[in-house]
Design a protein around this motif. Structure first.
Motif, PDB file in Angstrom:
ATOM      1  N   GLU A   1      -9.305  38.734 -50.784  1.00 56.97           N
ATOM      2  CA  GLU A   1      -7.924  39.218 -50.701  1.00 56.97           C
ATOM      3  C   GLU A   1      -7.070  38.354 -49.775  1.00 56.97           C
ATOM      4  N   ILE A   2      -7.587  38.013 -48.611  1.00 58.64           N
ATOM      5  CA  ILE A   2      -6.755  37.212 -47.699  1.00 58.64           C
ATOM      6  C   ILE A   2      -6.567  35.793 -48.227  1.00 58.64           C
ATOM      7  N   HIS A   3      -7.518  35.323 -49.007  1.00 64.76           N
ATOM      8  CA  HIS A   3      -7.325  34.004 -49.629  1.00 64.76           C
ATOM      9  C   HIS A   3      -6.216  34.073 -50.669  1.00 64.76           C
TER      10      HIS A   3
ATOM     11  N   ALA B   1     -21.750  38.403 -39.343  1.00 66.44           N
ATOM     12  CA  ALA B   1     -21.148  37.209 -39.950  1.00 66.44           C
ATOM     13  C   ALA B   1     -20.260  36.481 -38.952  1.00 66.44           C
ATOM     14  N   GLU B   2     -20.301  35.162 -39.060  1.00 62.53           N
ATOM     15  CA  GLU B   2     -19.417  34.259 -38.319  1.00 62.53           C
ATOM     16  C   GLU B   2     -18.593  33.527 -39.388  1.00 62.53           C
ATOM     17  N   ILE B   3     -17.278  33.621 -39.292  1.00 62.47           N
ATOM     18  CA  ILE B   3     -16.389  33.064 -40.310  1.00 62.47           C
ATOM     19  C   ILE B   3     -15.361  32.166 -39.649  1.00 62.47           C
ATOM     20  N   GLN B   4     -15.122  31.035 -40.245  1.00 59.16           N
ATOM     21  CA  GLN B   4     -14.066  30.157 -39.776  1.00 59.16           C
ATOM     22  C   GLN B   4     -13.025  30.069 -40.870  1.00 59.16           C
ATOM     23  N   LEU B   5     -11.760  30.363 -40.543  1.00 58.92           N
ATOM     24  CA  LEU B   5     -10.652  30.367 -41.499  1.00 58.92           C
ATOM     25  C   LEU B   5      -9.649  29.282 -41.142  1.00 58.92           C
ATOM     26  N   THR B   6      -9.100  28.670 -42.168  1.00 55.85           N
ATOM     27  CA  THR B   6      -7.977  27.743 -41.995  1.00 55.85           C
ATOM     28  C   THR B   6      -6.918  28.099 -43.019  1.00 55.85           C
ATOM     29  N   SER B   7      -5.704  27.694 -42.751  1.00 56.63           N
ATOM     30  CA  SER B   7      -4.661  27.918 -43.755  1.00 56.63           C
ATOM     31  C   SER B   7      -4.679  26.755 -44.722  1.00 56.63           C
ATOM     32  N   SER B   8      -4.614  27.093 -46.010  1.00 59.62           N
ATOM     33  CA  SER B   8      -4.708  26.041 -47.038  1.00 59.62           C
ATOM     34  C   SER B   8      -3.355  25.577 -47.479  1.00 59.62           C
TER      35      SER B   8
END
Length: 160
Positions: free
Chosen positions: A128-130, A153-160
């Motif tokens: 959803e956030i993607h 969980a370990e998650i790394q997010l970047t803005s595309s």
């Protein structure tokens, strides 16, 4: 046919010859010249259209290059907004109770940590956030939890 030709008068022979020449000229025009002329005209039109397209593409390329350079120059502000965007998304999600750490990993990414979160809900939320916010998962580490279906969980997010 030869007999027929020999029986014709000089004037009839000239008429048949002139008619044959006229028919040959018509066939050459209709089957060779006209299609060739039409093809040349259409190719000239296509060249003009392609030149216009090339001009537009060059202008669009320079605009995109200019926009990309502006985005890179404002990336410190973008990283702060990325952190707040991720925080807001977690608060609005059903996973807010399981999130225990949110931090700025690099200048353009955010790292999230979850303890004992439902794996299906986590993947649904990431999808959803993607789709909604254009946030992309660049790194994901998942460890099985104590109960089936639950993970850390370990998650790394970047803005595309």
């Amino acid at each position: 046919m030869k007999q027929w030709w020999l029986e014709l008068s000089r004037q009839e022979k000239q008429s048949v010859g002139a008619g044959s020449i006229a028919i040959a000229i018509f066939i050459i025009y209709a089957w060779i010249w006209s299609p060739l002329d039409h093809k040349i005209t259409s190719m000239r039109t296509q060249i003009v259209q392609n030149q216009k397209l090339l001009t537009w593409m060059k202008a669009a390329d320079s605009q995109l290059t200019h926009s990309a350079s502006q985005i890179k120059s404002t990336s410190p502000h973008a990283s702060a907004s990325l952190l707040s965007l991720a925080q807001n998304q977690i608060k609005q999600s059903p996973l807010s109770n399981q999130a225990y750490q949110l931090r700025q990993a690099e200048s353009d990414s955010v790292q999230l940590s979850f303890k004992q979160v439902d794996f299906d809900k986590l993947i649904t939320w990431l999808t959803e956030i993607h789709q909604q916010q254009s946030l992309m998962v660049t790194q994901l580490t998942v460890a099985p939890g104590e109960t089936p279906g639950m993970v850390s969980a370990e998650i790394q997010l970047t803005s595309s």
